[in-house]
Design a protein around this motif. Structure first.
Motif, PDB file in Angstrom:
ATOM      1  N   LYS A  33       0.844  -1.196   0.000  1.00 46.03           N
ATOM      2  CA  LYS A  33       0.000   0.000   0.000  1.00 46.03           C
ATOM      3  C   LYS A  33       0.883   1.252   0.000  1.00 46.03           C
ATOM      4  O   LYS A  33       1.996   1.238   0.530  1.00 46.03           O
ATOM      5  N   ALA A  34       0.344   2.326  -0.597  1.00 47.19           N
ATOM      6  CA  ALA A  34       1.044   3.613  -0.599  1.00 47.19           C
ATOM      7  C   ALA A  34       0.023   4.730  -0.431  1.00 47.19           C
ATOM      8  O   ALA A  34      -1.118   4.619  -0.890  1.00 47.19           O
ATOM      9  N   ARG A  35       0.427   5.831   0.226  1.00 42.43           N
ATOM     10  CA  ARG A  35      -0.506   6.914   0.566  1.00 42.43           C
ATOM     11  C   ARG A  35      -0.660   7.956  -0.538  1.00 42.43           C
ATOM     12  O   ARG A  35      -1.612   8.741  -0.532  1.00 42.43           O
ATOM     13  N   ASP A  36       0.328   8.020  -1.471  1.00 39.93           N
ATOM     14  CA  ASP A  36       0.214   8.957  -2.599  1.00 39.93           C
ATOM     15  C   ASP A  36       1.187   8.530  -3.694  1.00 39.93           C
ATOM     16  O   ASP A  36       1.902   7.525  -3.564  1.00 39.93           O
ATOM     17  N   GLY A  37       1.258   9.318  -4.765  1.00 43.71           N
ATOM     18  CA  GLY A  37       2.088   8.954  -5.907  1.00 43.71           C
ATOM     19  C   GLY A  37       3.565   8.902  -5.603  1.00 43.71           C
ATOM     20  O   GLY A  37       4.278   8.003  -6.076  1.00 43.71           O
ATOM     21  N   VAL A  38       4.065   9.845  -4.817  1.00 47.74           N
ATOM     22  CA  VAL A  38       5.502   9.873  -4.482  1.00 47.74           C
ATOM     23  C   VAL A  38       5.865   8.636  -3.669  1.00 47.74           C
ATOM     24  O   VAL A  38       6.867   7.956  -3.956  1.00 47.74           O
ATOM     25  N   HIS A  39       5.065   8.366  -2.666  1.00 47.82           N
ATOM     26  CA  HIS A  39       5.298   7.184  -1.835  1.00 47.82           C
ATOM     27  C   HIS A  39       5.205   5.907  -2.681  1.00 47.82           C
ATOM     28  O   HIS A  39       6.010   4.979  -2.548  1.00 47.82           O
ATOM     29  N   ALA A  40       4.231   5.848  -3.586  1.00 51.10           N
ATOM     30  CA  ALA A  40       4.021   4.671  -4.436  1.00 51.10           C
ATOM     31  C   ALA A  40       5.210   4.430  -5.360  1.00 51.10           C
ATOM     32  O   ALA A  40       5.625   3.281  -5.578  1.00 51.10           O
ATOM     33  N   ILE A  43       7.992   2.695  -3.512  1.00 50.59           N
ATOM     34  CA  ILE A  43       7.701   1.272  -3.290  1.00 50.59           C
ATOM     35  C   ILE A  43       7.794   0.488  -4.599  1.00 50.59           C
ATOM     36  O   ILE A  43       8.329  -0.628  -4.640  1.00 50.59           O
ATOM     37  N   ALA A  44       7.297   1.089  -5.671  1.00 51.53           N
ATOM     38  CA  ALA A  44       7.287   0.408  -6.974  1.00 51.53           C
ATOM     39  C   ALA A  44       8.693   0.074  -7.448  1.00 51.53           C
ATOM     40  O   ALA A  44       8.942  -0.994  -8.010  1.00 51.53           O
ATOM     41  N   GLU A  45       9.630   0.973  -7.214  1.00 52.66           N
ATOM     42  CA  GLU A  45      11.013   0.725  -7.635  1.00 52.66           C
ATOM     43  C   GLU A  45      11.625  -0.425  -6.847  1.00 52.66           C
ATOM     44  O   GLU A  45      12.557  -1.082  -7.300  1.00 52.66           O
ATOM     45  N   SER A  46      11.068  -0.680  -5.662  1.00 50.49           N
ATOM     46  CA  SER A  46      11.583  -1.757  -4.813  1.00 50.49           C
ATOM     47  C   SER A  46      10.933  -3.097  -5.134  1.00 50.49           C
ATOM     48  O   SER A  46      11.623  -4.096  -5.369  1.00 50.49           O
ATOM     49  N   ILE A  47       9.597  -3.144  -5.168  1.00 50.07           N
ATOM     50  CA  ILE A  47       8.915  -4.440  -5.330  1.00 50.07           C
ATOM     51  C   ILE A  47       8.555  -4.761  -6.778  1.00 50.07           C
ATOM     52  O   ILE A  47       8.234  -5.889  -7.095  1.00 50.07           O
ATOM     53  N   LYS A  69       4.934   7.515 -14.893  1.00 48.09           N
ATOM     54  CA  LYS A  69       6.281   7.183 -14.399  1.00 48.09           C
ATOM     55  C   LYS A  69       6.445   5.667 -14.237  1.00 48.09           C
ATOM     56  O   LYS A  69       7.517   5.117 -14.520  1.00 48.09           O
ATOM     57  N   ILE A  70       5.382   4.997 -13.777  1.00 49.18           N
ATOM     58  CA  ILE A  70       5.432   3.535 -13.651  1.00 49.18           C
ATOM     59  C   ILE A  70       5.617   2.888 -15.022  1.00 49.18           C
ATOM     60  O   ILE A  70       6.361   1.916 -15.171  1.00 49.18           O
ATOM     61  N   ARG A  71       4.921   3.456 -16.021  1.00 45.76           N
ATOM     62  CA  ARG A  71       5.052   2.922 -17.386  1.00 45.76           C
ATOM     63  C   ARG A  71       6.504   2.957 -17.866  1.00 45.76           C
ATOM     64  O   ARG A  71       6.947   2.077 -18.593  1.00 45.76           O
TER      65      ARG A  71
END
Length: 353
Positions: A33-40, A43-47, A69-71
């Motif tokens: 879970k993440a609270r906003d885009g920056v936090h997400a 986490i995305a770069e890690s998992i 950015k995820i794309r």
């Protein structure tokens, strides 16, 4: 393993989704879970999630910016947007990002579950396809040596279909102009340790490596084949651009280097065909090498013969010569009989065809 990242600035919403959607049943193994885009993004770069389930309106970085950015870092990530706002600009962005679903708030449990289920199915299908592709590529790579071996043997036979040969070269992953110059070298290997000839097949990879090494030293490349566990056929061409004719000295050095490398294990005969232009004419060079192989009898082991050096006159033993020899025998003229044999032997050696 399917991983999902849930992003929403409302604690109640993201915790409710994380705790109540039945992830194990859906086939999801990791839920973050993440609270906003920056936090997400951190986490995305890690998992490296397979699925991104994100709200659209959030502080610091909204869901659309996050998705773009995820794309960039995870092109295959499946994106599901959640939003309570019917904003056409957001919908346009969702389409541009190829989001698989857009779920409106307040969230409908079944609708959200179906969207995640579809994302999981897509992830598993892509994973299966990737595994199949990897397996097929591995099979192809493993089969390349046999494909090349079959091609080299095929080139020893007359073929007039240039398009077919080009396709076979492509299958074998060989880059060579069909209009290059080629020279066929034929090696015959004799095991001197009394081992069975089948054991030669076990040495193919080592022999292949040695050949490539010595060919490379001379700026040459080749299409090679093993035949009957005793012969190696090597169709040599130059790797240098603009070299119209294969240089004899380079081929001599290659043959010597290869023969010397196996000298402690095997006896070798080598014959070199004539130079030909165009891949469809390789069979002519091979035929010439096969003729030259016959002449290797006069050279002995660990020597090689160029087809162009062969005296193509055939030795003829006449009835008159036979009569003369019989006369020496009948007269018990030992010295003349021995001289006759020596003379005949010398003449035969000068007619090695």
């Amino acid at each position: 393993m399917v991983k999902i990242l849930i992003v929403d600035d409302e604690v109640f919403t993201r915790d409710g989704i994380a705790e109540n959607l039945g992830w194990e049943e859906l086939g999801v193994t990791i839920v973050e879970k993440a609270r906003d885009g920056v936090h997400a993004l951190e986490i995305a770069e890690s998992i490296r999630p397979d699925i991104l389930l994100t709200d659209v309106r959030m502080p610091r970085m909204d869901g659309i910016e996050l998705a773009f950015k995820i794309r960039d870092i995870l092109p295959q990530c499946k994106i599901i947007f959640m939003s309570g706002y019917s904003d056409k600009d957001y919908l346009k962005s969702a389409i541009k990002l190829k989001a698989i679903s857009y779920v409106e708030k307040p969230l409908d449990h079944d609708e959200l579950k179906n969207a995640v289920q579809e994302a999981v199915r897509m992830c598993k299908d892509e994973k299966k396809k990737h595994e199949n592709d990897v397996e097929m590529n591995q099979r192809y790579r493993n089969s390349i040596p046999e494909i090349r071996n079959a091609l080299a043997l095929e080139l020893t036979r007359m073929n007039t279909d240039l398009q077919y040969i080009r396709k076979r070269l492509n299958d074998a992953a060989i880059e060579v102009s069909v209009y290059s110059d080629f020279t066929t070298v034929l090696f015959r290997i004799f095991n001197i340790d009394g081992s069975k000839s089948e054991q030669l097949a076990n040495l193919r990879s080592q022999i292949d490596i040695l050949m490539d090494q010595f060919l490379s030293q001379g700026g040459l490349k080749a299409i090679k084949a093993f035949k009957d566990n005793e012969y190696i056929i090597v169709h040599i061409y130059s790797s240098e651009k603009g070299l119209q004719l294969l240089k004899r000295k380079r081929i001599e050095n290659f043959c010597l280097s290869f023969a010397n490398s196996l000298m402690d294990h095997s006896k070798i005969l080598a014959s070199i065909g004539n130079n030909v232009h165009n891949i469809l004419n390789i069979y002519k060079s091979y035929q010439a090498a096969a003729v030259a192989m016959q002449a290797c009898f006069f050279k002995g082991y660990n020597h090689f013969v160029f087809y162009e050096d062969i005296n193509h006159l055939t030795y003829i033993f006449t009835d008159e010569m036979l009569s003369k020899f019989i006369q020496f025998i009948a007269e018990e003229n030992e010295s003349q009989a021995i001289l006759f044999i020596k003379t005949i032997s010398a003449d035969i050696r000068n007619h090695n065809n």
